[in-house]
Design an enzyme around this catalytic site. Structure first.
Site, PDB file in Angstrom:
ATOM      1  N   LEU A 153     -58.888  17.199 -63.853  1.00  0.00           N
ATOM      2  CA  LEU A 153     -60.009  17.082 -62.916  1.00  0.00           C
ATOM      3  C   LEU A 153     -61.342  17.191 -63.654  1.00  0.00           C
ATOM      4  O   LEU A 153     -62.303  16.501 -63.315  1.00  0.00           O
ATOM      5  CB  LEU A 153     -59.904  18.146 -61.824  1.00  0.00           C
ATOM      6  CG  LEU A 153     -58.630  18.090 -60.968  1.00  0.00           C
ATOM      7  CD1 LEU A 153     -58.611  19.231 -59.956  1.00  0.00           C
ATOM      8  CD2 LEU A 153     -58.495  16.749 -60.273  1.00  0.00           C
TER       9      LEU A 153
ATOM     10  N   TYR B 267     -62.461  46.938 -57.242  1.00  0.00           N
ATOM     11  CA  TYR B 267     -63.361  46.188 -56.357  1.00  0.00           C
ATOM     12  C   TYR B 267     -63.222  46.608 -54.896  1.00  0.00           C
ATOM     13  O   TYR B 267     -64.207  46.784 -54.197  1.00  0.00           O
ATOM     14  CB  TYR B 267     -63.102  44.680 -56.513  1.00  0.00           C
ATOM     15  CG  TYR B 267     -64.206  43.865 -55.909  1.00  0.00           C
ATOM     16  CD1 TYR B 267     -65.343  43.573 -56.651  1.00  0.00           C
ATOM     17  CD2 TYR B 267     -64.133  43.406 -54.600  1.00  0.00           C
ATOM     18  CE1 TYR B 267     -66.382  42.847 -56.105  1.00  0.00           C
ATOM     19  CE2 TYR B 267     -65.169  42.680 -54.048  1.00  0.00           C
ATOM     20  CZ  TYR B 267     -66.292  42.408 -54.802  1.00  0.00           C
ATOM     21  OH  TYR B 267     -67.324  41.698 -54.253  1.00  0.00           O
TER      22      TYR B 267
ATOM     23  N   ASP C 107     -61.636  40.398 -60.197  1.00  0.00           N
ATOM     24  CA  ASP C 107     -61.664  41.825 -60.534  1.00  0.00           C
ATOM     25  C   ASP C 107     -60.408  42.574 -60.114  1.00  0.00           C
ATOM     26  O   ASP C 107     -59.786  42.235 -59.097  1.00  0.00           O
ATOM     27  CB  ASP C 107     -62.859  42.503 -59.858  1.00  0.00           C
ATOM     28  CG  ASP C 107     -64.177  42.164 -60.512  1.00  0.00           C
ATOM     29  OD1 ASP C 107     -64.215  42.051 -61.746  1.00  0.00           O
ATOM     30  OD2 ASP C 107     -65.178  42.022 -59.786  1.00  0.00           O
TER      31      ASP C 107
ATOM     32  N   VAL D  47     -63.619  32.056 -53.634  1.00  0.00           N
ATOM     33  CA  VAL D  47     -64.571  30.992 -53.325  1.00  0.00           C
ATOM     34  C   VAL D  47     -64.858  30.225 -54.606  1.00  0.00           C
ATOM     35  O   VAL D  47     -65.189  30.808 -55.639  1.00  0.00           O
ATOM     36  CB  VAL D  47     -65.868  31.544 -52.695  1.00  0.00           C
ATOM     37  CG1 VAL D  47     -66.950  30.477 -52.644  1.00  0.00           C
ATOM     38  CG2 VAL D  47     -65.582  32.046 -51.285  1.00  0.00           C
TER      39      VAL D  47
ATOM     40  N   GLU E  47     -67.112  27.426 -56.586  1.00  0.00           N
ATOM     41  CA  GLU E  47     -68.434  26.798 -56.600  1.00  0.00           C
ATOM     42  C   GLU E  47     -68.251  25.466 -57.311  1.00  0.00           C
ATOM     43  O   GLU E  47     -68.418  25.378 -58.519  1.00  0.00           O
ATOM     44  CB  GLU E  47     -69.453  27.669 -57.338  1.00  0.00           C
ATOM     45  CG  GLU E  47     -69.511  29.113 -56.861  1.00  0.00           C
ATOM     46  CD  GLU E  47     -68.648  30.050 -57.705  1.00  0.00           C
ATOM     47  OE1 GLU E  47     -68.149  29.643 -58.773  1.00  0.00           O
ATOM     48  OE2 GLU E  47     -68.459  31.192 -57.269  1.00  0.00           O
TER      49      GLU E  47
END
EC number: 3.5.4.13
Length: 193
Positions: free
Chosen positions: A113, A171, A128, A136, A138
């Site tokens: 890709l 986290y 983490d 998510v 970006e």
């Protein structure tokens, strides 16, 4: 120490590392687990704001961070998402990941890709210890042609490293953690810093 495919399978079987839905063994190879694109996206609007002051998350020109991007849009499995050259979109992974306190994860794009211009994470590729939720992505089209994305396509690979000992502040237990139990596409929460 990086986990190999056999180690990853053992951590999953012992439920020390949780990936839901449970990955098919054909997705676990070498040192990675392939993961898929989810069906939730957020797009950036065309806007007149000239810049974002990252020190205080204010957009010069009067807009707030929530005004520069769409609400979460849910695509059907057959519905294509068109990512134009030079465009950034936020989207979630299909899989949800739960990390133990003694393991760190690394998110990498797929070479096939990337060779077409797709970057799947701007810079945030660490998962983490103590993380729990969707990741998510970006995603940015650095290529010359529009890229067509579809929910559930293989999009990235996760690898894992064992830490010398469990972390003191995972986290999921940090009060200031901005993306705890992330479900879907959560936009930037830089304003909470």
């Amino acid at each position: 120490m990086r986990l190999c495919d056999k180690d990853i399978e053992e951590w999953l079987e012992r439920k020390e590392l949780i990936i839901e839905p449970y990955p098919n063994k054909t997705l676990i190879n070498g040192i990675t687990v392939d993961i898929h694109l989810g069906n939730k996206f957020r797009f950036f609007y065309e806007h007149t704001g000239s810049c974002i002051d990252l020190s205080n998350s204010k957009i010069i020109g009067g807009l707030s961070l929530t005004e520069i991007m769409s609400n979460e849009i849910i695509f059907s499995k057959e519905q294509p998402c068109f990512l134009q050259p030079g465009s950034l979109v936020l989207c979630s992974t299909f899989e949800s990941i739960k990390m133990p306190n003694n393991l760190v994860g690394w998110l990498d794009g797929r070479s096939s890709l990337a060779r077409l211009g797709l970057m799947i994470h701007a810079t945030a590729h660490r998962i983490d210890p103590g993380w729990n939720g969707n990741i998510v992505l970006e995603m940015f089209n650095a290529g010359k042609l529009t890229l067509v994305l579809r929910p559930k396509m293989r999009i990235a690979a996760l690898s894992f490293e064992v830490l010398s000992q469990p972390v003191l502040r995972p986290y999921n237990l940090r009060k200031e953690a901005k993306y705890k139990i992330q479900n879907g596409v959560v936009p930037s929460r830089i304003h909470k810093e």
